[in-house]
Scaffold this active site. Structure first.
Site, short mmCIF file in Angstrom:
data_model
loop_
_atom_site.label_atom_id
_atom_site.label_comp_id
_atom_site.label_asym_id
_atom_site.label_seq_id
_atom_site.Cartn_x
_atom_site.Cartn_y
_atom_site.Cartn_z
N ALA A 1 0.81 -1.21 0.00
CA ALA A 1 0.00 0.00 0.00
C ALA A 1 0.85 1.27 0.00
CB ALA A 1 -0.94 -0.03 1.20
N ASN B 1 3.11 -4.26 7.77
CA ASN B 1 3.57 -4.63 6.43
C ASN B 1 4.26 -3.46 5.73
OD1 ASN B 1 2.57 -7.41 6.24
ND2 ASN B 1 0.56 -6.45 6.40
N HIS C 1 -0.31 7.28 3.54
CA HIS C 1 1.09 6.96 3.84
C HIS C 1 1.97 7.93 3.06
CE1 HIS C 1 0.00 3.29 5.84
NE2 HIS C 1 -0.53 2.75 4.76
N1 LIG Z 1 2.31 -6.18 1.94
C1 LIG Z 1 1.28 -5.36 2.16
O1 LIG Z 1 1.34 -4.15 1.94
C2 LIG Z 1 -0.01 -5.92 2.65
C3 LIG Z 1 -1.20 -5.19 2.55
C4 LIG Z 1 -2.38 -5.76 2.99
C5 LIG Z 1 -2.35 -7.01 3.59
N2 LIG Z 1 -1.17 -7.67 3.73
C6 LIG Z 1 -1.09 -8.99 4.37
O2 LIG Z 1 -1.43 -9.98 3.42
C7 LIG Z 1 -2.08 -11.07 4.09
C8 LIG Z 1 -3.43 -11.34 3.42
O3 LIG Z 1 -4.24 -10.18 3.50
P1 LIG Z 1 -5.80 -10.22 3.13
O4 LIG Z 1 -6.30 -8.83 3.25
O5 LIG Z 1 -6.01 -11.00 1.88
O6 LIG Z 1 -6.34 -11.09 4.38
P2 LIG Z 1 -7.70 -11.90 4.51
O7 LIG Z 1 -7.97 -12.02 5.97
O8 LIG Z 1 -8.76 -11.34 3.64
O9 LIG Z 1 -7.34 -13.37 3.95
C9 LIG Z 1 -6.39 -14.21 4.55
C10 LIG Z 1 -6.76 -15.65 4.24
O10 LIG Z 1 -5.67 -16.49 4.62
C11 LIG Z 1 -6.14 -17.60 5.36
N3 LIG Z 1 -5.06 -18.02 6.26
C12 LIG Z 1 -4.51 -17.31 7.27
N4 LIG Z 1 -3.51 -18.01 7.82
C13 LIG Z 1 -3.40 -19.17 7.13
C14 LIG Z 1 -2.53 -20.28 7.22
N5 LIG Z 1 -1.58 -20.35 8.16
N6 LIG Z 1 -2.69 -21.30 6.33
C15 LIG Z 1 -3.66 -21.25 5.39
N7 LIG Z 1 -4.52 -20.21 5.26
C16 LIG Z 1 -4.39 -19.18 6.12
C17 LIG Z 1 -7.39 -17.10 6.08
O11 LIG Z 1 -8.26 -18.18 6.37
C18 LIG Z 1 -7.98 -16.14 5.05
O12 LIG Z 1 -8.87 -16.79 4.16
C19 LIG Z 1 -2.19 -10.65 5.57
O13 LIG Z 1 -1.14 -11.20 6.32
C20 LIG Z 1 -2.05 -9.13 5.53
O14 LIG Z 1 -1.48 -8.60 6.72
C21 LIG Z 1 -0.02 -7.16 3.25
#
Ligand SMILES: NC(=O)c1ccc[n+]([C@@H]2O[C@H](COP(=O)([O-])OP(=O)(O)OC[C@H]3O[C@@H](n4cnc5c(N)ncnc54)[C@H](O)[C@@H]3O)[C@@H](O)[C@H]2O)c1
Length: 271
Positions: free
Chosen positions: A124, A192, A222
């Site tokens: 982001a 993140n 940000h």
């Molecule tokens: N890099 C970035 O800038 C950034 C931005 C937003 C989100 N993220 C990260 O990306 C990840 C996904 O975000 P999202 O918004 O899609 O989340 P979300 O909650 O919509 O989806 C996450 C999915 O992963 C599954 N899950 C979680 N842990 C698991 C595991 N150990 N094994 C199998 N499945 C698992 C959950 O059941 C869920 O369906 C999060 O960790 C979030 O913090 C990163």
């Protein structure tokens, strides 16, 4: 054609799979997995052409070119080292896991030993291209300023520990200033962004983070300021939420799609 396996069928995972399905990313969606079968089935129901197999990471890593993690920090520990041992490239969204420096060193080492790539999308924030270029020479400072409506900071450990009453904030107020290493613990929702910036630039101790509560805002902002031998730049992004999840920035999903598009494209533009 790039064979992709994906862990985490939530907001970002679904966006990525749809982009493969509609041809935005030229790749094969070989396999998907989520610990929650409802999320797997919901994602499968959105696909028009792809028919990925549902299998656990340990099985899919022997079949694919790249494992995409978009699940949780826990999943980074569970699946990434095994994927690298299996000579599989990886793309990691839960970059905040690298606030654990031991994990960072382990994954870096495994990638080198197994001749694999680890991709961390910009998420982001904007400006990582300039930061990477400037890091070739001296960088004097990197500052991330995150502004959120006060309600967006509710529940953060720092707010609870310091008993900050967010309802009483009626103007732009600096809540926290410190190194990224402390910010990721004080405000895990920023983890993140702070981690990606620290890794691309000058590390968790030297990267400074400022958290501002601003009641006039509806979007998370940000701003990144970098000063170095090259001169200085500032970037600013106002993030709108993902259409399917108000807690996730839309740009994060788009950056994941753009990274996979870049990996599968022979023509590489930008740093
Ligand atoms: N890099 C970035 O800038 C950034 C931005 C937003 C989100 N993220 C990260 O990306 C990840 C996904 O975000 P999202 O918004 O899609 O989340 P979300 O909650 O919509 O989806 C996450 C999915 O992963 C599954 N899950 C979680 N842990 C698991 C595991 N150990 N094994 C199998 N499945 C698992 C959950 O059941 C869920 O369906 C999060 O960790 C979030 O913090 C990163």
């Amino acid at each position: 054609m790039l064979k992709i396996g994906l862990i985490g069928c939530g907001t970002i995972g679904t966006s990525i799979c749809k982009a493969i399905d509609d041809g935005t990313i030229e790749a094969e969606l070989f396999s998907i997995y989520d610990r929650n079968m409802d999320d797997v089935n919901r994602l499968l129901s959105t696909l028009k052409r792809s028919r990925p197999q549902v299998m656990e990471a340990a099985t899919m890593i022997t079949e694919i070119d790249i494992l995409v993690e978009c699940a949780s920090q826990e999943a980074v520990y569970e699946v990434i080292p095994a994927a690298l041992h299996a000579h599989c490239d990886v793309m990691i969204m839960s970059v905040g896991a690298f606030a654990d420096q031991n994990l960072y060193r382990t994954i870096r080492g495994l990638a080198k030993d197994n001749n694999c790539k680890v991709y961390l999308p910009s998420g982001a924030i904007v400006g990582l291209d300039g930061l990477k270029s400037s890091s070739i020479e001296d960088i004097y400072s990197v500052t991330l300023t995150t502004q959120k409506p006060p309600s967006g900071l509710a529940g953060a450990p720092y707010i609870i520990r310091n008993e900050i009453d967010l309802d009483k904030i009626n103007g732009k107020t600096v809540i926290f200033e410190g190194p990224a290493s402390e910010a990721v613990k004080a405000f895990p929702a920023n983890v993140n962004v702070a981690a990606t910036l620290s890794i691309a630039g000058i590390g968790f101790e030297k990267t400074k983070v400022k958290i501002v509560a601003n009641p006039a805002l509806t979007r998370n902002i940000h701003e990144i300021s970098v000063k170095g031998a090259f001169g200085e730049f500032t970037t600013r992004v106002e993030n709108v939420p993902s259409p399917s999840n108000p807690k996730s920035s839309y740009l994060a999903s788009l950056s994941a799609i753009a990274t996979l598009k870049k990996i599968s494209d022979p023509f590489q533009t930008g740093t």
